[in-house]
Scaffold this motif. Structure first.
Motif, PDB file in Angstrom:
ATOM      1  N   THR A 192       0.806  -1.221   0.000  1.00  0.00           N
ATOM      2  CA  THR A 192       0.000   0.000   0.000  1.00  0.00           C
ATOM      3  C   THR A 192       0.839   1.270   0.000  1.00  0.00           C
ATOM      4  N   THR A 193       1.915   1.294   0.760  1.00  0.00           N
ATOM      5  CA  THR A 193       2.754   2.497   0.837  1.00  0.00           C
ATOM      6  C   THR A 193       4.126   2.287   0.193  1.00  0.00           C
ATOM      7  N   ASP A 194       4.260   1.236  -0.592  1.00  0.00           N
ATOM      8  CA  ASP A 194       5.526   1.004  -1.280  1.00  0.00           C
ATOM      9  C   ASP A 194       5.750   2.072  -2.345  1.00  0.00           C
ATOM     10  N   LEU A 195       6.900   2.725  -2.293  1.00  0.00           N
ATOM     11  CA  LEU A 195       7.333   3.644  -3.334  1.00  0.00           C
ATOM     12  C   LEU A 195       8.436   2.978  -4.146  1.00  0.00           C
ATOM     13  N   ILE A 196       8.823   3.580  -5.248  1.00  0.00           N
ATOM     14  CA  ILE A 196       9.866   2.987  -6.086  1.00  0.00           C
ATOM     15  C   ILE A 196      11.138   2.781  -5.277  1.00  0.00           C
ATOM     16  N   ALA A 197      11.484   3.758  -4.451  1.00  0.00           N
ATOM     17  CA  ALA A 197      12.716   3.671  -3.667  1.00  0.00           C
ATOM     18  C   ALA A 197      12.662   2.530  -2.661  1.00  0.00           C
ATOM     19  N   SER A 198      11.504   2.288  -2.053  1.00  0.00           N
ATOM     20  CA  SER A 198      11.402   1.193  -1.078  1.00  0.00           C
ATOM     21  C   SER A 198      11.443  -0.169  -1.774  1.00  0.00           C
ATOM     22  N   ILE A 199      10.906  -0.253  -2.989  1.00  0.00           N
ATOM     23  CA  ILE A 199      10.996  -1.497  -3.764  1.00  0.00           C
ATOM     24  C   ILE A 199      12.456  -1.800  -4.092  1.00  0.00           C
ATOM     25  N   ILE A 200      13.200  -0.769  -4.461  1.00  0.00           N
ATOM     26  CA  ILE A 200      14.623  -0.931  -4.759  1.00  0.00           C
ATOM     27  C   ILE A 200      15.363  -1.420  -3.518  1.00  0.00           C
ATOM     28  N   TYR A 201      15.048  -0.841  -2.362  1.00  0.00           N
ATOM     29  CA  TYR A 201      15.725  -1.230  -1.126  1.00  0.00           C
ATOM     30  C   TYR A 201      15.438  -2.685  -0.779  1.00  0.00           C
ATOM     31  N   LYS A 202      14.226  -3.143  -1.018  1.00  0.00           N
ATOM     32  CA  LYS A 202      13.884  -4.528  -0.743  1.00  0.00           C
ATOM     33  C   LYS A 202      14.695  -5.477  -1.622  1.00  0.00           C
ATOM     34  N   GLN A 203      14.993  -5.057  -2.849  1.00  0.00           N
ATOM     35  CA  GLN A 203      15.834  -5.869  -3.730  1.00  0.00           C
ATOM     36  C   GLN A 203      17.259  -5.949  -3.176  1.00  0.00           C
ATOM     37  N   TYR A 204      17.762  -4.834  -2.659  1.00  0.00           N
ATOM     38  CA  TYR A 204      19.084  -4.854  -2.019  1.00  0.00           C
ATOM     39  C   TYR A 204      19.078  -5.782  -0.805  1.00  0.00           C
ATOM     40  N   GLN A 205      18.022  -5.728  -0.012  1.00  0.00           N
ATOM     41  CA  GLN A 205      17.931  -6.594   1.155  1.00  0.00           C
ATOM     42  C   GLN A 205      17.959  -8.065   0.768  1.00  0.00           C
ATOM     43  N   GLY A 206      17.341  -8.386  -0.370  1.00  0.00           N
ATOM     44  CA  GLY A 206      17.304  -9.778  -0.820  1.00  0.00           C
ATOM     45  C   GLY A 206      18.590 -10.241  -1.481  1.00  0.00           C
ATOM     46  N   GLY A 207      19.566  -9.349  -1.619  1.00  0.00           N
ATOM     47  CA  GLY A 207      20.839  -9.718  -2.236  1.00  0.00           C
ATOM     48  C   GLY A 207      20.846  -9.606  -3.745  1.00  0.00           C
ATOM     49  N   PHE A 208      19.783  -9.023  -4.339  1.00  0.00           N
ATOM     50  CA  PHE A 208      19.716  -8.862  -5.795  1.00  0.00           C
ATOM     51  C   PHE A 208      20.296  -7.493  -6.154  1.00  0.00           C
ATOM     52  N   TYR A 209      21.610  -7.393  -6.068  1.00  0.00           N
ATOM     53  CA  TYR A 209      22.256  -6.093  -6.213  1.00  0.00           C
ATOM     54  C   TYR A 209      22.148  -5.539  -7.634  1.00  0.00           C
ATOM     55  N   GLY A 210      22.303  -6.379  -8.626  1.00  0.00           N
ATOM     56  CA  GLY A 210      22.177  -5.917 -10.009  1.00  0.00           C
ATOM     57  C   GLY A 210      20.765  -5.446 -10.304  1.00  0.00           C
ATOM     58  N   LEU A 211      19.778  -6.186  -9.810  1.00  0.00           N
ATOM     59  CA  LEU A 211      18.377  -5.817 -10.003  1.00  0.00           C
ATOM     60  C   LEU A 211      18.075  -4.487  -9.316  1.00  0.00           C
ATOM     61  N   ALA A 212      18.587  -4.324  -8.108  1.00  0.00           N
ATOM     62  CA  ALA A 212      18.363  -3.077  -7.376  1.00  0.00           C
ATOM     63  C   ALA A 212      19.059  -1.902  -8.064  1.00  0.00           C
ATOM     64  N   THR A 213      20.242  -2.138  -8.606  1.00  0.00           N
ATOM     65  CA  THR A 213      20.945  -1.076  -9.329  1.00  0.00           C
ATOM     66  C   THR A 213      20.171  -0.665 -10.568  1.00  0.00           C
ATOM     67  N   ALA A 214      19.584  -1.642 -11.258  1.00  0.00           N
ATOM     68  CA  ALA A 214      18.730  -1.330 -12.405  1.00  0.00           C
ATOM     69  C   ALA A 214      17.537  -0.489 -11.963  1.00  0.00           C
ATOM     70  N   GLY A 215      16.993  -0.800 -10.785  1.00  0.00           N
ATOM     71  CA  GLY A 215      15.893   0.001 -10.249  1.00  0.00           C
ATOM     72  C   GLY A 215      16.305   1.434  -9.988  1.00  0.00           C
ATOM     73  N   ASN A 216      17.515   1.636  -9.505  1.00  0.00           N
ATOM     74  CA  ASN A 216      18.021   2.992  -9.286  1.00  0.00           C
ATOM     75  C   ASN A 216      18.146   3.763 -10.596  1.00  0.00           C
ATOM     76  N   VAL A 217      18.601   3.075 -11.630  1.00  0.00           N
ATOM     77  CA  VAL A 217      18.702   3.708 -12.946  1.00  0.00           C
ATOM     78  C   VAL A 217      17.314   4.091 -13.447  1.00  0.00           C
ATOM     79  N   ILE A 218      16.347   3.196 -13.258  1.00  0.00           N
ATOM     80  CA  ILE A 218      14.974   3.483 -13.672  1.00  0.00           C
ATOM     81  C   ILE A 218      14.430   4.681 -12.899  1.00  0.00           C
ATOM     82  N   LEU A 219      14.697   4.731 -11.596  1.00  0.00           N
ATOM     83  CA  LEU A 219      14.242   5.861 -10.786  1.00  0.00           C
ATOM     84  C   LEU A 219      14.868   7.158 -11.271  1.00  0.00           C
ATOM     85  N   PHE A 220      16.156   7.123 -11.605  1.00  0.00           N
ATOM     86  CA  PHE A 220      16.843   8.301 -12.139  1.00  0.00           C
ATOM     87  C   PHE A 220      16.184   8.777 -13.434  1.00  0.00           C
TER      88      PHE A 220
END
Length: 288
Positions: A239-267
């Protein structure tokens, strides 16, 4: 010879700043774009092309995150503009306590966002929080501010506005005080009221301040993370997930490449939304 030496010497002053800018901004940006195309850990990496981007866009929560981010950014930006302008008008009037009130309104801006999030998450507790307890004394049953899917995002947005409206108010105070006094004198001669002063002088002539608040607040809303994470961690559900929090959850799960792609998308998203807005507002300011 002296001319050449002076010209060369002046550019040498730019070297330290250029090195800092290169190391802190340009290099990390380029590396982020590169590592978004890889599957990487802290010790190794593997080039996989656009697979991270495809996976990220297939995330179930991404569409919800995009919608929530836009809603959050628009609400917080709009309220900061309106409240900041009204408070700016109040705090540039002739009230005696305006200096004290300026300090009070600006104070939340100085407080840590995480501390604000934790404090308000306790205050908004459905049964033990101060807000619902106070409402109960008045005979009003308070809602579950952060647990109700209908109002959770709005609750966090209002806390964001409470914390950030002081900065918007300071910008408006500076803008209003820069308006030449001759305009007010002309309005008095014409018999204008306080409403005419606000609508015909303050609103149009503080437009540069309005544009600054819009750009800063909108960018802040699109990039917001820490307050949401401190208060709800993206819940209930997404409900309150923002793009940045979704990216952080990917980092927490160890999906660093996926999270980095999310940062690029956010940019890219922030740039795509803010640059046209900035261009439009800047054109309006030139017309003024």
């Amino acid at each position: 010879m002296n001319k050449i030496f002076k010209h060369t010497y002046s550019y040498l002053f730019l070297v330290p700043a250029a090195i800092i800018y290169l190391v802190i901004f340009i290099l990390p940006t380029v590396l982020s774009f590169f590592f978004s195309l890889t599957r990487w850990t802290l010790t190794e990496w593997e080039f996989i092309g656009f697979e991270n981007f495809i996976t990220f866009f297939n995330e179930q929560s991404l569409s919800i995150g995009f919608k929530n981010t836009l809603i959050y950014a628009v609400i917080t930006c709009g309220l900061k503009v309106v409240l900041g302008l009204l408070l700016g008008v109040l705090l540039t009037s002739k009230i005696r306590t305006k200096d004290y009130l300026r300090s009070v309104i600006f104070f939340p801006t100085l407080v840590s966002t995480i501390a604000v999030g934790i404090a308000f998450s306790m205050m908004m507790h459905p049964t033990q929080g101060m807000i619902n307890t106070s409402l109960a004394w008045l005979g009003i049953a308070g809602p579950d501010w952060l647990g109700d899917v209908r109002i959770a995002l709005l609750s966090v947005a209002f806390v964001d506005v409470w914390k950030g409206v002081g900065f918007a108010t300071v910008i408006y105070i500076a803008g209003i005080l820069s308006i030449p006094y001759e305009y007010y004198e002309a309005l008095q001669i014409d018999g204008g009221s306080a409403w005419h002063k606000f609508w015909n002088i303050i609103v149009p002539l503080s437009r540069p301040a309005t544009h600054s608040v819009i750009i800063l607040a909108f960018i802040g809303g699109l990039r917001s993370f820490d307050l949401v994470w401190a208060m709800t961690k993206g819940g209930p559900g997404f409900t309150t997930d923002l793009i940045a929090s979704i990216i952080y959850k990917q980092y927490q799960g160890g999906f660093y490449g996926l999270a980095t792609a999310g940062n690029v998308i956010l940019f890219v998203v922030v740039t795509a939304l803010v640059f046209p807005l900035y261009t439009y507002l800047n054109r309006k300011e030139v017309d003024l």
